[in-house]
Design an enzyme around this catalytic site. Sequence first.
Site, mmCIF file in Angstrom:
data_model
loop_
_atom_site.group_PDB
_atom_site.id
_atom_site.type_symbol
_atom_site.label_atom_id
_atom_site.label_comp_id
_atom_site.label_asym_id
_atom_site.label_seq_id
_atom_site.Cartn_x
_atom_site.Cartn_y
_atom_site.Cartn_z
ATOM 1 N N CYS A 28 -3.462 2.403 -3.078
ATOM 2 C CA CYS A 28 -3.552 3.748 -2.392
ATOM 3 C C CYS A 28 -3.816 4.875 -3.291
ATOM 4 C CB CYS A 28 -2.604 4.103 -1.287
ATOM 5 S SG CYS A 28 -3.096 5.219 -0.141
ATOM 6 N N HIS A 68 -3.511 -0.845 1.823
ATOM 7 C CA HIS A 68 -2.345 -1.316 1.475
ATOM 8 C C HIS A 68 -2.001 -2.764 1.758
ATOM 9 C CE1 HIS A 68 -0.618 2.806 1.037
ATOM 10 N NE2 HIS A 68 -1.469 3.314 2.086
ATOM 11 N N GLU A 82 0.532 -4.176 1.207
ATOM 12 C CA GLU A 82 1.930 -4.367 1.725
ATOM 13 C C GLU A 82 2.163 -4.152 3.096
ATOM 14 O OE1 GLU A 82 0.593 -1.763 0.006
ATOM 15 O OE2 GLU A 82 1.920 -0.114 0.497
#
Lengths: 256, 201
Positions: free
Chosen positions: B78, B181, B183
């Site tokens: 990001c 992202h 994650e």
Amino acid sequence: MIGNNLAKRIVPCLDVDMGRVVKGINFIDIKDVGDPVECAALYDKQGADEIVFLDITATHEGRGTMADVVARTAKKVFVPLTVGGGIRTIDDFKDILRAGADKVSVNSAAVRDKELVARAADKFGNQCVVVAIDARRRADGGWGVVINGGRIDTGLDAIEWAKEVERLGCGEILLTSMDADGTKNGFDIALTDAICKSVNIPVIASGGCGKLEHFSQVFEETGADAALAASLFHYRELTIGEVKNHLKEKHIPVRI
Amino acid sequence: MIAVIDCNVGNLFSVKNALDFIGEKSEVTSDAAVIEKADALILPGVGAFPEAMREINKLGLVETIKNQAKKKPLLGICLGMQMLFDYGYEFEKCAGLGLISGEIKTIPAEGLKIPHMGWNSLKFKNPSPLLGGIAEGSYFYFVHSYMAFTEDKNISTYVDYGTEVTAMVWDGKYVFGSQCHPEKSGEIGLALLKNFCRLAD
């Protein structure tokens, strides 16, 4: 032309009281049906695009429990996590975000102190500030904003309030129709459409869905970006996978 | 060991949680010695470009990261990806790490909602090793208002959002970036992180 290619999101909501999921869930493939972490992990496995925890605890110690639930969930669930219910201050935002939430939703606190929305957006970014709006049809045909589960009419106009929170820096609106909620007759299309047309931030439609067709209807007939449901998924009347397959058949972009 | 570089912006622990979940040893750190010792580096970040660069300068980590990125895999996520480029234009013109040539500017998506937030499906340009086992069309989670403008050869994937939004970049060697992202992108995101960690072995 290259357009908006975002998937429409399906968002299950879990009501959490004192760190436990309320409502009688009969998930068959998890050990502890009252554990929000296990429920969230199951929804993640089913393909939830985001998970909402609604904290319905009224006490202070319950709040601390919520941060713990979020922290434990964030270790196992790797999709965005939104937490709402009882958030009143910037410190509440900080605690929940630090625990691992991606977004925080405010409802009555925003009505009481609209600068809270601005301060939170400034400090944490618009993307993590969600304003939940509970709207009810007025006799004149418009919609009013209600709080406390519909017990208090704020006197605010829902469309004007939606525009106002966008201006204050809110990044997303979680819109619940108090008229449709619990009816299972479908999302409130007129309300959702009116709000989507009034703002340029994502809108999550909530309240009223009872069957597969209601999901495709809200995406076909309004500009909603996401649809939220609680009991429908809780009671396993539908799985998230079934909803997504239905939407895919209807050529609505979803993440499968 | 993977060093998750802490420059006081954003939630690093979601990246740390994901690495724990896939069984990868990691340390959240702003210590140059730990960064030098690590097998690979992850630079996460949520927030504004100038503030993040100020922090990283204040910590004295600019040269450390630049040097280490010549010999071990680095993944910017990001804002962390945006910082890999020459310049950012969020609020003010601000120099980045200059590891990949290009600039960060607002997403030119006329009529569409900004931030670009939600799940979007990847299109491949010059797929990097991070995409092993990941199919074109896979959905990843995005939240951003600015994007990277860089030469096609650096772009491994992009998504459609009013324009071709750069989703992942690779310099052909050790420097990787992901605007989305991993994650927060469910199983497929964890698969991408596993691919990255494998490069460190």
